[in-house]
Design an enzyme around this catalytic site. Structure first.
Site, short mmCIF file in Angstrom:
data_model
loop_
_atom_site.label_atom_id
_atom_site.label_comp_id
_atom_site.label_asym_id
_atom_site.label_seq_id
_atom_site.Cartn_x
_atom_site.Cartn_y
_atom_site.Cartn_z
N LEU A 162 31.40 -35.27 -11.45
CA LEU A 162 30.95 -35.98 -12.43
C LEU A 162 31.74 -37.30 -12.30
O LEU A 162 31.47 -37.66 -11.42
CB LEU A 162 33.05 -35.43 -12.44
CG LEU A 162 33.63 -36.46 -13.83
CD1 LEU A 162 32.96 -36.08 -15.00
CD2 LEU A 162 35.31 -36.25 -13.82
N GLY A 174 31.00 -33.28 -18.52
CA GLY A 174 31.94 -33.32 -19.44
C GLY A 174 33.22 -33.00 -18.42
O GLY A 174 33.67 -32.83 -18.06
N LYS A 175 34.49 -34.05 -19.08
CA LYS A 175 35.89 -34.40 -18.50
C LYS A 175 36.40 -33.16 -19.64
O LYS A 175 37.13 -33.22 -20.29
CB LYS A 175 36.33 -35.06 -18.97
CG LYS A 175 36.42 -35.61 -17.22
CD LYS A 175 37.72 -37.14 -17.00
CE LYS A 175 38.12 -37.57 -16.00
NZ LYS A 175 38.45 -38.70 -15.63
N ILE A 176 36.25 -31.52 -19.50
CA ILE A 176 36.66 -30.78 -20.31
C ILE A 176 38.05 -30.08 -19.77
O ILE A 176 37.34 -29.31 -18.44
CB ILE A 176 35.45 -29.82 -21.44
CG1 ILE A 176 34.58 -30.75 -21.76
CG2 ILE A 176 36.28 -28.93 -21.83
CD1 ILE A 176 33.04 -30.02 -21.82
N TYR A 194 37.83 -27.66 -15.82
CA TYR A 194 38.85 -27.86 -15.10
C TYR A 194 38.90 -26.27 -13.76
O TYR A 194 39.47 -25.74 -12.40
CB TYR A 194 39.82 -29.12 -14.99
CG TYR A 194 39.19 -30.21 -14.65
CD1 TYR A 194 38.85 -30.61 -13.52
CD2 TYR A 194 39.53 -30.70 -15.68
CE1 TYR A 194 38.87 -31.83 -14.10
CE2 TYR A 194 39.28 -32.10 -16.46
CZ TYR A 194 38.68 -32.43 -14.95
OH TYR A 194 38.46 -34.35 -14.87
#
Length: 156
Positions: free
Chosen positions: A66, A7-9, A13
């Site tokens: 990712l 997930g690009k949450i 990061y």
């Protein structure tokens, strides 16, 4: 703690930001992330590729990475060039003996890696596979490669 690597949450990061800060504080430009089994996963914001004897390897999307658009583009462009690309686990020590290593990402585009842990990779400069991929990638991005024109959205 379960981490959702796909997930690009924003909160996801945080680990990468901390790793990058530690790398810079230690005199490096980037950090490489390992998966729970100790295999190379990716950079703090880039996918990683290793070249050895004209075979290009990158961790599979089933790994703790990712799946990036630039990664997918690079794989396709390399295969179109007749390069053998394999998606499989990469042990950390394989980086030290690689002919070439490069990173891909939206910001990184195609970035050659000169050294890892103070160990020179190949000749310490972009190798032929990386350079050829860079040339092809930038011709696609700049719109001079009409074969991949359908990848682009032109703005007026």
């Amino acid at each position: 703690i379960a981490v959702m690597n796909k997930g690009k949450i924003c909160g996801q990061y945080v680990t990468s930001v901390l790793a990058k800060r530690m790398a810079i504080k230690s005199g490096f430009e980037e950090a490489l992330m390992l998966d729970p089994q100790g295999y190379v996963a990716e950079g703090t914001g880039e996918n990683i590729f290793v070249v050895k004897r004209d075979v290009v390897r990158t961790p599979p999307t089933s790994a703790a990475i990712l799946s990036g658009i630039t990664r997918d583009t690079s794989i396709q462009l390399l295969r179109e060039q007749g390069v053998d690309v394999r998606e499989e686990p990469i042990a950390r020590d394989e980086l030290y003996t690689a002919d070439e290593v490069f990173l891909t990402g939206t910001a990184a585009e195609i970035t050659p890696v000169r050294d890892i842990d103070h160990r020179k990779i190949g000749r310490g400069e972009a190798g032929p596979v990386t350079r050829r991929l860079q040339e092809t990638f930038f011709s696609v991005v700049k719109g001079t490669d009409t074969k991949h024109d359908h990848w682009l959205s032109y703005l007026a």
